[in-house]
Design a protein around this motif. Structure first.
Motif, PDB file in Angstrom:
ATOM      1  N   ARG A 145       0.727  -1.200   0.121  1.00  7.35           N
ATOM      2  CA  ARG A 145      -0.051   0.102   0.157  1.00  7.35           C
ATOM      3  C   ARG A 145       0.893   1.263  -0.081  1.00  7.35           C
ATOM      4  O   ARG A 145       2.124   1.219   0.536  1.00  7.35           O
ATOM      5  CB  ARG A 145      -0.991   0.022   1.170  1.00  7.35           C
ATOM      6  CG  ARG A 145      -1.914   0.952   1.324  1.00  7.35           C
ATOM      7  CD  ARG A 145      -2.728   1.162   2.459  1.00  7.35           C
ATOM      8  NE  ARG A 145      -3.742   2.007   2.428  1.00  7.35           N
ATOM      9  CZ  ARG A 145      -3.741   3.425   2.935  1.00  7.35           C
ATOM     10  NH1 ARG A 145      -2.666   3.903   2.958  1.00  7.35           N
ATOM     11  NH2 ARG A 145      -4.653   4.028   2.693  1.00  7.35           N
ATOM     12  N   TYR A 146       0.395   2.210  -0.657  1.00  8.25           N
ATOM     13  CA  TYR A 146       0.764   3.404  -0.795  1.00  8.25           C
ATOM     14  C   TYR A 146      -0.074   4.732  -0.982  1.00  8.25           C
ATOM     15  O   TYR A 146      -1.258   4.054  -1.588  1.00  8.25           O
ATOM     16  CB  TYR A 146       2.168   3.658  -1.527  1.00  8.25           C
ATOM     17  CG  TYR A 146       2.125   3.846  -2.913  1.00  8.25           C
ATOM     18  CD1 TYR A 146       2.240   4.894  -3.871  1.00  8.25           C
ATOM     19  CD2 TYR A 146       1.812   2.676  -3.604  1.00  8.25           C
ATOM     20  CE1 TYR A 146       1.928   5.069  -4.914  1.00  8.25           C
ATOM     21  CE2 TYR A 146       1.537   2.533  -5.063  1.00  8.25           C
ATOM     22  CZ  TYR A 146       1.458   3.794  -5.810  1.00  8.25           C
ATOM     23  OH  TYR A 146       1.351   3.781  -7.201  1.00  8.25           O
ATOM     24  N   GLY A 147       0.271   5.822  -0.686  1.00  2.00           N
ATOM     25  CA  GLY A 147      -0.806   7.025  -1.178  1.00  2.00           C
ATOM     26  C   GLY A 147      -1.215   7.375   0.385  1.00  2.00           C
ATOM     27  O   GLY A 147      -0.965   7.099   1.188  1.00  2.00           O
ATOM     28  N   ARG A 148      -2.096   8.396  -0.231  1.00  2.39           N
ATOM     29  CA  ARG A 148      -2.569   9.266   1.064  1.00  2.39           C
ATOM     30  C   ARG A 148      -3.729   8.477   1.810  1.00  2.39           C
ATOM     31  O   ARG A 148      -4.247   7.387   1.309  1.00  2.39           O
ATOM     32  CB  ARG A 148      -3.241  10.665   0.477  1.00  2.39           C
ATOM     33  CG  ARG A 148      -2.318  11.724   0.624  1.00  2.39           C
ATOM     34  CD  ARG A 148      -2.937  13.020   0.233  1.00  2.39           C
ATOM     35  NE  ARG A 148      -4.244  13.177   0.118  1.00  2.39           N
ATOM     36  CZ  ARG A 148      -4.786  13.998  -0.594  1.00  2.39           C
ATOM     37  NH1 ARG A 148      -3.908  15.019  -1.243  1.00  2.39           N
ATOM     38  NH2 ARG A 148      -6.139  14.272  -0.523  1.00  2.39           N
ATOM     39  N   LYS A 149      -4.118   8.977   2.967  1.00  2.00           N
ATOM     40  CA  LYS A 149      -5.191   8.458   3.530  1.00  2.00           C
ATOM     41  C   LYS A 149      -6.506   8.661   2.896  1.00  2.00           C
ATOM     42  O   LYS A 149      -6.899   9.649   2.421  1.00  2.00           O
ATOM     43  CB  LYS A 149      -5.266   9.023   5.311  1.00  2.00           C
ATOM     44  CG  LYS A 149      -6.402   8.414   6.063  1.00  2.00           C
ATOM     45  CD  LYS A 149      -6.497   8.958   7.337  1.00  2.00           C
ATOM     46  CE  LYS A 149      -6.384  10.314   7.774  1.00  2.00           C
ATOM     47  NZ  LYS A 149      -6.274  10.820   8.792  1.00  2.00           N
ATOM     48  N   GLN A 176      -7.045   7.548  -0.057  1.00  2.00           N
ATOM     49  CA  GLN A 176      -6.785   7.597  -1.614  1.00  2.00           C
ATOM     50  C   GLN A 176      -5.727   6.453  -1.618  1.00  2.00           C
ATOM     51  O   GLN A 176      -4.595   6.842  -2.244  1.00  2.00           O
ATOM     52  CB  GLN A 176      -6.359   8.859  -2.081  1.00  2.00           C
ATOM     53  CG  GLN A 176      -7.557   9.996  -1.789  1.00  2.00           C
ATOM     54  CD  GLN A 176      -7.125  11.271  -2.483  1.00  2.00           C
ATOM     55  OE1 GLN A 176      -5.924  11.383  -2.933  1.00  2.00           O
ATOM     56  NE2 GLN A 176      -7.996  12.355  -2.456  1.00  2.00           N
ATOM     57  N   SER A 177      -5.778   5.405  -1.260  1.00  3.12           N
ATOM     58  CA  SER A 177      -4.657   4.439  -1.342  1.00  3.12           C
ATOM     59  C   SER A 177      -4.412   3.627  -2.838  1.00  3.12           C
ATOM     60  O   SER A 177      -5.580   3.721  -3.612  1.00  3.12           O
ATOM     61  CB  SER A 177      -4.859   3.406  -0.447  1.00  3.12           C
ATOM     62  OG  SER A 177      -5.954   2.624  -0.837  1.00  3.12           O
ATOM     63  N   SER A 178      -3.240   3.490  -3.207  1.00  3.54           N
ATOM     64  CA  SER A 178      -2.773   3.020  -4.428  1.00  3.54           C
ATOM     65  C   SER A 178      -1.991   1.555  -3.783  1.00  3.54           C
ATOM     66  O   SER A 178      -1.607   1.508  -2.885  1.00  3.54           O
ATOM     67  CB  SER A 178      -2.227   3.701  -5.475  1.00  3.54           C
ATOM     68  OG  SER A 178      -3.206   4.927  -5.835  1.00  3.54           O
ATOM     69  N   TYR A 179      -1.694   0.784  -4.805  1.00  4.92           N
ATOM     70  CA  TYR A 179      -1.031  -0.331  -4.380  1.00  4.92           C
ATOM     71  C   TYR A 179       0.171  -0.776  -5.425  1.00  4.92           C
ATOM     72  O   TYR A 179      -0.231  -0.646  -6.801  1.00  4.92           O
ATOM     73  CB  TYR A 179      -2.024  -1.491  -4.187  1.00  4.92           C
ATOM     74  CG  TYR A 179      -2.818  -1.416  -3.067  1.00  4.92           C
ATOM     75  CD1 TYR A 179      -2.596  -1.916  -1.810  1.00  4.92           C
ATOM     76  CD2 TYR A 179      -4.265  -1.022  -3.678  1.00  4.92           C
ATOM     77  CE1 TYR A 179      -3.685  -1.480  -0.773  1.00  4.92           C
ATOM     78  CE2 TYR A 179      -5.113  -0.876  -2.600  1.00  4.92           C
ATOM     79  CZ  TYR A 179      -4.826  -1.063  -1.105  1.00  4.92           C
ATOM     80  OH  TYR A 179      -5.775  -0.913  -0.145  1.00  4.92           O
ATOM     81  N   ASP A 200       4.209  -3.295   4.178  1.00  7.71           N
ATOM     82  CA  ASP A 200       4.760  -2.021   3.625  1.00  7.71           C
ATOM     83  C   ASP A 200       6.204  -2.291   4.022  1.00  7.71           C
ATOM     84  O   ASP A 200       7.022  -1.307   3.869  1.00  7.71           O
ATOM     85  CB  ASP A 200       4.514  -0.888   4.198  1.00  7.71           C
ATOM     86  CG  ASP A 200       2.842  -0.531   3.891  1.00  7.71           C
ATOM     87  OD1 ASP A 200       2.533  -1.005   2.864  1.00  7.71           O
ATOM     88  OD2 ASP A 200       2.246   0.238   4.644  1.00  7.71           O
ATOM     89  N   ASN A 245      -4.431   0.732  -9.187  1.00  7.05           N
ATOM     90  CA  ASN A 245      -5.255   1.819  -8.554  1.00  7.05           C
ATOM     91  C   ASN A 245      -6.637   1.497  -8.544  1.00  7.05           C
ATOM     92  O   ASN A 245      -6.937   1.474  -9.631  1.00  7.05           O
ATOM     93  CB  ASN A 245      -4.910   3.109  -9.099  1.00  7.05           C
ATOM     94  CG  ASN A 245      -5.420   4.316  -8.647  1.00  7.05           C
ATOM     95  OD1 ASN A 245      -6.457   4.298  -7.837  1.00  7.05           O
ATOM     96  ND2 ASN A 245      -5.185   5.446  -9.063  1.00  7.05           N
TER      97      ASN A 245
END
Length: 76
Positions: free
Chosen positions: A8-12, A14-17, A29, A40
């Motif tokens: 997982r990465y991205g803002r709270k 609005q996650s993307s992987y 992570d 996405n």
């Protein structure tokens, strides 16, 4: 055991992987052995390095159920 799984990465909210190759015991992570692509879920955008994915699957890496479904969507 080596797994193909999502990182997982991205803002709270609005996650993307990233689709990565990791050891089964490592954190979600944590450090990845190799990055194969990204997904996405908001825009349904999927980008995957097919050649490297095939190589890793041939070497015995096991995809998680979610990654397996994404791979089937592409047609591997």
């Amino acid at each position: 055991m080596i797994k193909l799984r999502l990182k997982r990465y991205g803002r709270k909210g609005q996650s993307s992987y990233r689709i990565v190759v990791m050891l089964e015991a490592s954190k979600r992570d944590g450090k990845a052995l190799e990055e194969l692509g990204f997904y996405n879920p908001r825009t349904k955008e999927l980008n995957l390095n097919l050649a490297r994915t095939r190589i890793r699957l041939a070497q015995g890496a096991q995809p998680t159920t979610t990654v397996s479904n994404l791979i089937k969507k592409i047609g591997i």
